[in-house]
Design an enzyme around this catalytic site. Sequence first.
Site, PDB file in Angstrom:
ATOM      1  N   CYS A   1       8.579  -3.352  -8.312  1.00 35.58           N
ATOM      2  CA  CYS A   1       9.835  -2.574  -8.516  1.00 35.58           C
ATOM      3  C   CYS A   1      10.867  -3.429  -9.297  1.00 35.58           C
ATOM      4  O   CYS A   1      11.496  -3.205 -10.284  1.00 35.58           O
ATOM      5  CB  CYS A   1      10.418  -1.537  -7.561  1.00 35.58           C
ATOM      6  SG  CYS A   1       9.743  -2.420  -5.666  1.00 35.58           S
TER       7      CYS A   1
ATOM      8  N   ARG B   1       0.836  -9.789  -0.326  1.00 34.43           N
ATOM      9  CA  ARG B   1       1.603  -9.603   0.791  1.00 34.43           C
ATOM     10  C   ARG B   1       0.848 -10.248   2.000  1.00 34.43           C
ATOM     11  O   ARG B   1      -0.333 -10.146   2.287  1.00 34.43           O
ATOM     12  CB  ARG B   1       1.462  -7.905   1.292  1.00 34.43           C
ATOM     13  CG  ARG B   1       2.458  -7.157   0.097  1.00 34.43           C
ATOM     14  CD  ARG B   1       2.402  -5.719   0.539  1.00 34.43           C
ATOM     15  NE  ARG B   1       2.897  -5.043  -0.386  1.00 34.43           N
ATOM     16  CZ  ARG B   1       3.364  -3.581  -0.472  1.00 34.43           C
ATOM     17  NH1 ARG B   1       2.790  -2.953   0.463  1.00 34.43           N
ATOM     18  NH2 ARG B   1       3.507  -3.174  -1.718  1.00 34.43           N
TER      19      ARG B   1
ATOM     20  N   GLN C   1      -1.942  -2.506  -7.314  1.00 33.14           N
ATOM     21  CA  GLN C   1      -1.421  -1.185  -7.415  1.00 33.14           C
ATOM     22  C   GLN C   1      -1.509  -0.606  -8.719  1.00 33.14           C
ATOM     23  O   GLN C   1      -1.583  -1.152  -9.783  1.00 33.14           O
ATOM     24  CB  GLN C   1      -0.040  -1.060  -6.914  1.00 33.14           C
ATOM     25  CG  GLN C   1       0.273  -1.689  -5.383  1.00 33.14           C
ATOM     26  CD  GLN C   1       1.592  -1.898  -5.041  1.00 33.14           C
ATOM     27  OE1 GLN C   1       2.408  -2.175  -6.097  1.00 33.14           O
ATOM     28  NE2 GLN C   1       1.893  -1.582  -3.873  1.00 33.14           N
TER      29      GLN C   1
ATOM     30  N   ASP D   1       0.758   0.966 -10.210  1.00 31.95           N
ATOM     31  CA  ASP D   1       2.076   1.371  -9.733  1.00 31.95           C
ATOM     32  C   ASP D   1       2.858   1.822 -10.995  1.00 31.95           C
ATOM     33  O   ASP D   1       2.280   1.687 -11.979  1.00 31.95           O
ATOM     34  CB  ASP D   1       2.623  -0.061  -9.529  1.00 31.95           C
ATOM     35  CG  ASP D   1       3.956   0.166  -8.569  1.00 31.95           C
ATOM     36  OD1 ASP D   1       4.451   1.149  -8.089  1.00 31.95           O
ATOM     37  OD2 ASP D   1       4.752  -0.787  -8.207  1.00 31.95           O
TER      38      ASP D   1
END
Length: 665
Positions: free
Chosen positions: A358, A387, A405, A407
């Site tokens: 993001c 992560r 992802q 995303d």
Amino acid sequence: MSEKNSAQNPVNLCLPDGSVRTFDGPVTGTTLAGDIGPGLLKAALCIKVNGEAWDLSRPIEEDSDVAIVTSRDKEDALDILRHDCAHIMAEAVQELFPGTQVTIGPNIEDGFFYDFARDKPFTEDDLEVIEKRMHEIVARDEEIIREVWDRDDAIAYFKKIGEIYKAEIIADLPEGEPITVYRQGEWLDLCRGPHLPSTGKLGSAFKLMKVAGAYWRGDSKNEMLTRIYGTCWTDKKELKAYLHRLEEAEKRDHRKLGREMDLFHLQEEAQGSVFWHPQGYTVWLQLEKYIRTRLRGAGYDEIKTPQLLDSKLWEKSGHWSKFRENMFVVPDEVPSTDEDAPVLSGDAKLMALKPMNCPAHVQVFRQGIKSYRDLPIRFAEFGCCHRNEAHGALHGLMRVRQMTQDDGHVFCREDQVTEESVAFCDLLASVYEDLGFPEFQVKLATRPDVRAGTDEIWDKAEAALEAALNARGIAFEYAPGEGAFYGPKLEFHLSDAIGRTWQCGTLQSDFVLPERLDASYIAEDGSRQRPVMLHRAILGTLERFIGIMIEHFAGRMPLWLAPTQVVITPITSEADDYAKAVFEKLEAAGLRAELDLRNESIKYKVRDHSHKKVPAILVVGGREAENNTVSIRRLGSNNQSVVDLSEAIDALVTEGTMPDGTASA
RNA sequence: GCCGCCGUAGCUCAGUGGUAGAGCGCACCCUUGGUAAGGGUGAGGCCGGGAGUUCAAUUCUCCCCGGCGGCACCA
């Protein structure tokens, strides 16, 4: 409800068939059952009084709608049997291991557990002994007696006998809630009930499954208890069926199938990161291609952003304070090559591998000035994130440390949030349908205690997501307090082979990050405004989603996703040339084909490719070569059919075409 | 990260205080077989890593590392 009801008042009980039985005064379920018939009395487990399950021994004092629960009432019967089974297990444990404290023991899907506090945790070997004692307790057929206790007496009693957890539970019960205690034989436990009239009614269709550690009250700051899981059914046949179901589910385990099908592997030098093999990466590429197509169709622009970003950006975004323990931090310096010196000085500027995309997407948005006319802007990225997940959390493809992802972030005006959310829900449902998952569960995770943004903003953000769900009639449940720190989220959950559920898709509305990272657009009136940011993913991560697909399909991928779609193999080497010609035509038609010219029997080759879950095997011999046909055998079938080669290719090409999203329109 | 169990050949697993075995797979040879294992021969192991006990440790003890099942966390 009055305890003082006079015995003279008649009690009318209305049975499920509508008939009414009248008694002179308070009447128990046992009496009622016996009144109806000895068979029912024997089969009775508990009684439902105005929809609430009661003990058979508890007097019913007022006119009520009642129903005697027997093993035929599956759900109600299992509820009470499993809970009794947990109690009997606790009794067995405390008989065998004095000094062990009981805590909580609820029912769960397919069974129950009970958490115990004991210096030395139980081992798998203990289970056998406990289970044996449980059968003995059932054989004793101890009467189970309900008692209502005074709250303070109860607390004092449990403290006195050293059950400090029980005392704590009672102290936390809301005032006014009756404190009920159940005795069975010498043993007793605090419990809401209801219970069977005696331990003998449990039968023997139960089994202790596994031991595990579990934190008291589910908080990792608390001490760890030892948990025993068990399963319990109304009869042995059901128990057996359940155990069989577990075995079948294990066969679908993506880690096992991944190895057998040569899709991927994991090794300790890269814990939690996947080595994709050619076969597995083919599935990946197909899936990625499909999603890319769907996203383009939905108005997304694909971008690609950096892996390593300065910690300063993460400080601004809030990740540095809220998410750092999950991040891999990398010093920006040239490591020392001096053998005696430490590799790193320890005072270099810090970078971090991105755990989310993001903040990077906001950077792209921020380039140039955006007008309200530009919105919504939808960015998509197959974002590779890292992560630092806890070691104990890692699990095959389902929980990894390096994840990709599907995303995307939608930057829009506030008045566009619901519309964009609805569009996303539609897209997600359509994708899941295409991929073979028409059913999924949705949760609305609302504001957590620790959060950014005002209550007004949260009201708006939560309402927007809920409005989208309602607009599409999507059933959901609330997950209170489980939203992200910057906004509420919708979670889309799928189930794996053994009933665990995994969050895949997500939609989060975020009024905070645009502020923190200073994203803005020029509104119609010329003022600078903050866009709302919608974080969204459909698959969640490709790793997890592929893991779920492997289990969902038991390795038998739909043709368009199958790594090898078709194998062509000759009966004998005499047909090698024809097999090669067929293979070339298959490849020319765009199919992922494999040619198997090994000097093995046809039985062997069919078996081998079936194990590898190849969807179609084309076998050719002299007859096929002569007639320009193939004998086609589909995975899962023991039959084969002989068809013209061109016909076979057409059929495979058609079936192997990637879904285009119109199927579920 | 926490609790428990486990770690022997590529895979599935036997086994022992005196440095190891099976089946499958793999290689080679024979076999040319019509739809879930045709036959033979052979190669493969620092018995997860380190320390300790012992004349001797893959085996017993301890510490690490990793895997598995949960918990906590989570896409």
